[in-house]
Design an enzyme around this catalytic site. Structure first.
Site, PDB file in Angstrom:
ATOM      1  N   ASP A 168       0.833  -1.202   0.000  1.00 19.39           N
ATOM      2  CA  ASP A 168       0.000   0.000   0.000  1.00 19.39           C
ATOM      3  C   ASP A 168       0.874   1.259   0.000  1.00 19.39           C
ATOM      4  O   ASP A 168       2.087   1.188  -0.189  1.00 19.39           O
ATOM      5  CB  ASP A 168      -0.961  -0.011   1.193  1.00 19.39           C
ATOM      6  CG  ASP A 168      -0.255   0.038   2.550  1.00 19.39           C
ATOM      7  OD1 ASP A 168       0.981   0.187   2.595  1.00 19.39           O
ATOM      8  OD2 ASP A 168      -0.961  -0.042   3.580  1.00 19.39           O
ATOM      9  N   GLU A 171       3.967   1.013   2.230  1.00 27.75           N
ATOM     10  CA  GLU A 171       4.880  -0.117   2.051  1.00 27.75           C
ATOM     11  C   GLU A 171       4.550  -1.281   2.977  1.00 27.75           C
ATOM     12  O   GLU A 171       5.432  -1.912   3.554  1.00 27.75           O
ATOM     13  CB  GLU A 171       6.334   0.339   2.253  1.00 27.75           C
ATOM     14  CG  GLU A 171       6.914   1.033   1.058  1.00 27.75           C
ATOM     15  CD  GLU A 171       6.934   2.554   1.190  1.00 27.75           C
ATOM     16  OE1 GLU A 171       6.737   3.067   2.306  1.00 27.75           O
ATOM     17  OE2 GLU A 171       7.112   3.228   0.159  1.00 27.75           O
ATOM     18  N   GLU A 319       7.447  14.957   7.939  1.00 27.05           N
ATOM     19  CA  GLU A 319       6.537  13.899   7.506  1.00 27.05           C
ATOM     20  C   GLU A 319       5.442  13.685   8.541  1.00 27.05           C
ATOM     21  O   GLU A 319       4.260  13.646   8.225  1.00 27.05           O
ATOM     22  CB  GLU A 319       7.323  12.607   7.292  1.00 27.05           C
ATOM     23  CG  GLU A 319       6.496  11.440   6.766  1.00 27.05           C
ATOM     24  CD  GLU A 319       7.372  10.240   6.450  1.00 27.05           C
ATOM     25  OE1 GLU A 319       7.421   9.837   5.271  1.00 27.05           O
ATOM     26  OE2 GLU A 319       8.017   9.699   7.376  1.00 27.05           O
TER      27      GLU A 319
END
Length: 366
Positions: A168, A171, A319
């Site tokens: 996905d 990963e 992130e």
């Protein structure tokens, strides 16, 4: 609420800075590095990350930068023409190619494979790139033929392998068929349909029918076929990929908000242990983007302000951030393995530009 006091002037300045971060880190060949200093991402470019980043840059008005990225992706995919032809021919012979033979999810800046092991077989990036390049061309009145070679490779690859299980967005779970992946493929094929002779709309409808039959629970989309869990990537199946609309779309956004949104920051999924399972800025922007399109302007502003509140003093967007960690005990092991969280992450900056544009605050254009 975090970021509630941030004014529009600062939000606009962060948009300008976001564009500058992306522009100065873009490789001379056009690739957008996932993160210029993060050990596991450094030196690599993803089609998924880059396609969303290019959308933000395109909205900002930097046509040349987005063009260079799409030109890079086109060259990379044209370079894989023979590989895709071999894969398609193997399927026609009744064979099932190994995962290792499939196209990778990340590339070196010169279009090569990585030199270290990775969870490479992911198909969503190819659909996301198709959506991104078509959208960019339409926005700025560009001729798609300049990227025809890469478009044809992506279409042939997806039409053949759209229903095959793969990793996905995160990963994980190569054994599953992921709804966000299917949504990205659907969005790319629908976007490119007017520009290809391949019957991609038939495949897009098969994707939609499969997801409606097996990828929904209690009226909302699920993380993969046959589960009840949700994922922070699922709003992309509404906007921009258009896999579902109406009640299913509303229920999906509500489920993601209910289970994964805390104070404006969105988790990936409840079992996430990566860096402790923090809140991801790009997923907050994705949900905010959807809320803006759905007419919930206040909700969209809430997410934009939360993202801005996570910027470093220099303006870099990471992130994820270690707020409301789902599994705090796992955070240190990832820091020991890969170092601090990726900062800046170009995808975070690109998604910020998209949401800022949806809210009408992009005043400084390239």
């Amino acid at each position: 609420m975090i970021g509630a006091g941030i004014d529009v002037t600062r939000l606009r300045a962060l948009a300008e800075y976001s564009h500058a971060v992306i522009a100065r880190n873009q490789d001379i060949g056009g690739a957008y590095p996932a993160a210029p200093t993060f050990s596991a991402y450094q030196g690599y470019a993803w089609l998924r990350d880059g396609a969303f980043t290019a959308e933000g840059v395109s909205r900002y008005g930097d046509v040349a930068s987005a063009d260079r990225f799409h030109g890079w992706a086109d060259r990379v995919l044209r370079g894989r023409r023979g590989q895709v032809d071999e894969l398609v021919a193997a399927v026609a012979r009744g064979e099932r190619p190994e995962d290792a033979a499939m196209l990778p999810t990340r590339f070196t800046f010169d279009g090569g494979d990585g030199s270290d092991p990775w969870w490479d077989f992911q198909t969503d990036g190819y659909g996301t790139w198709l959506w991104s390049v078509v959208t960019h061309a339409g926005r700025h009145g560009l001729d798609l033929e300049q990227w025809r070679g890469g478009i044809d490779v992506a279409v042939d690859y997806l039409v053949t392998f759209w229903d095959r299980p793969c990793y996905d967005w995160w990963e994980e779970h190569v054994e599953q068929r992921h709804v966000a992946t299917l949504g990205a493929i659907h969005g790319g094929l629908v976007a490119v349909a007017p520009y290809t002779s391949v019957d991609v709309l038939d495949v897009a409808e098969r994707i939609r029918s499969l997801v409606v039959a097996e990828g929904m629970y209690d009226g909302h989309l699920t993380k993969w076929l046959g589960t009840s869990a949700v994922d922070g990537a699922l709003p992309a199946c509404v906007v921009p990929f258009g896999l579902v609309s109406g009640d299913a779309a509303a229920a999906t956004l509500a489920a993601v908000a209910r289970e994964l949104d805390v104070d404006g920051g969105v988790h990936r999924f409840t079992a996430d242990v990566f860096y402790g399972g923090g809140q991801w800025l790009l997923l907050s922007a994705l949900l905010g983007w959807n809320l803006a399109v759905a007419g919930d302007t206040a909700g969209a502003w809430r997410h934009l302000r939360w993202i801005a509140g996570q910027a470093t003093p220099d303006g870099d967007l990471p992130e994820q951030v270690p707020l409301h960690l789902l599994h705090p005990g796992s955070r240190d092991e990832w820091i020991a393995r890969w170092g601090p969280v990726a900062t800046p992450l170009l995808w975070s900056h690109g998604m910020y530009l998209i949401l800022a544009d949806e809210l009408g605050i992009l005043t400084a254009k390239a």
